[in-house]
Design an enzyme around this catalytic site. Structure first.
Site: not given
Length: 305
Positions: A81-82, A131-132, A149, A155, A242
């Site tokens: 996903k990165d 997306r989230r 971030r 986090r 992104c």
């Protein structure tokens, strides 16, 4: 003299845990192999502002890619996903394997174990994923997505310091750093459709490095390769980056792939869904993307670029 494979990676705790997994698999395949870790801090790790200011998710891979091309390492380990979906991997390198896929779902981390449905109006939900955030707006419009971030550990520290009321994080990531006890809720994939490549690690090598390519290809998990290829083909055809609130999730049953793609406006008020089935992952990804584009996905994607 034994063969040496140098693995390039980000230096975050999660990235290093991922490399430990790859190292163990390589050594299991060849006990005589020497594995060295080349850890580095990427521009995405150093930057505290929006990822879009650094060119998006490629900020987490470009230094590792440069080390691979420059010969400082032989094998790069990335979260799929990165890896940017709107441009190919650097010329002279190939993604040669995907490891067996981990949990694709998103998790809620809330200190008091409260679910999203029960959080009060205006509760601050830490996430920097379009997306989230868009799917949060769709299903839980009473909640407020707030950018966050840093790696998962930092986090969580911000959450514990009271900067957020809850976080949205990947189940797979929390599993990799042994922090699943922090999960208060796991969101179903029909409500929070996963990111393309969720739960999957990619192995990238120089094209002309036959030795490392052979070691990496031996770790390739074919069902994951098929599922992830379908998802990434869809993302590529959509020209997603992104900024794009794009989700995609493929499954494989008795040799037949099923792919669900979603493009959703940031406010959650426009949701485009498309699904398909087939045996060719690239054809399936192309077909699902074409249906989303027919529904108007390009307008949503361009508006968030």
């Amino acid at each position: 003299m034994s063969t040496i494979v140098r693995i390039g990676t980000r230096s975050s705790p999660m990235a290093l845990a991922q490399v430990d997994r790859v190292s163990a698999l390589l050594r299991a395949a060849d006990p005589e192999l020497t594995v060295e870790v080349v850890a580095m801090t990427t521009s995405g790790d150093r930057w505290t502002g929006p990822l879009s200011d650094l060119g998006g998710k490629g900020a987490f891979t470009k230094e590792v890619d440069a080390a691979l091309l420059g010969g400082a390492c032989d094998l790069a380990v990335h979260c799929v996903k990165d890896i940017p979906g709107d441009r190919p991997v650097p010329e002279g390198t190939d993604i040669v394997a995907f490891l067996e896929r981990d949990d694709v779902r998103d998790a809620v981390v809330q200190p008091d174990g409260i679910t999203l449905d029960d959080l009060p109006e205006g509760a601050r939900i830490g996430t920097s994923s379009p997306r989230r955030a868009a799917q949060l707006a769709l299903h839980w419009p009473h909640l407020l997505p707030v950018p966050v971030r840093g790696n998962a550990n930092s986090r969580l520290a911000k959450l514990d310091a009271g900067e957020y009321d809850a976080l949205l994080l990947a189940v797979a990531g929390l599993e990799r750093i042994d922090l699943t006890e922090r999960i208060s809720q796991i969101l179903p994939v029909d409500a929070m459709v996963p990111a393309v490549g969720s739960g999957t690690l990619a192995l990238q090598c120089r094209t002309d490095d036959d030795v490392t390519n052979a070691y990496a290809r031996a770790l390739r998990h074919e069902p994951t390769w098929l599922r992830t290829t379908a998802e990434r083909t869809m993302l590529s055809v959509l020209d997603g980056n992104c900024h794009s609130p794009i989700a995609g999730y493929a499954t494989l049953d008795d040799g037949t792939l099923s792919l669900h793609g979603r493009v959703i406006a940031p406010d959650g008020k426009t949701v485009l869904d498309a699904s398909g089935r087939g045996t060719d992952p690239e054809a399936l990804g192309t077909d699902v993307a074409a249906e989303l584009l027919r529904q108007g996905a390009a307008d949503i994607i361009s508006a968030t670029a």
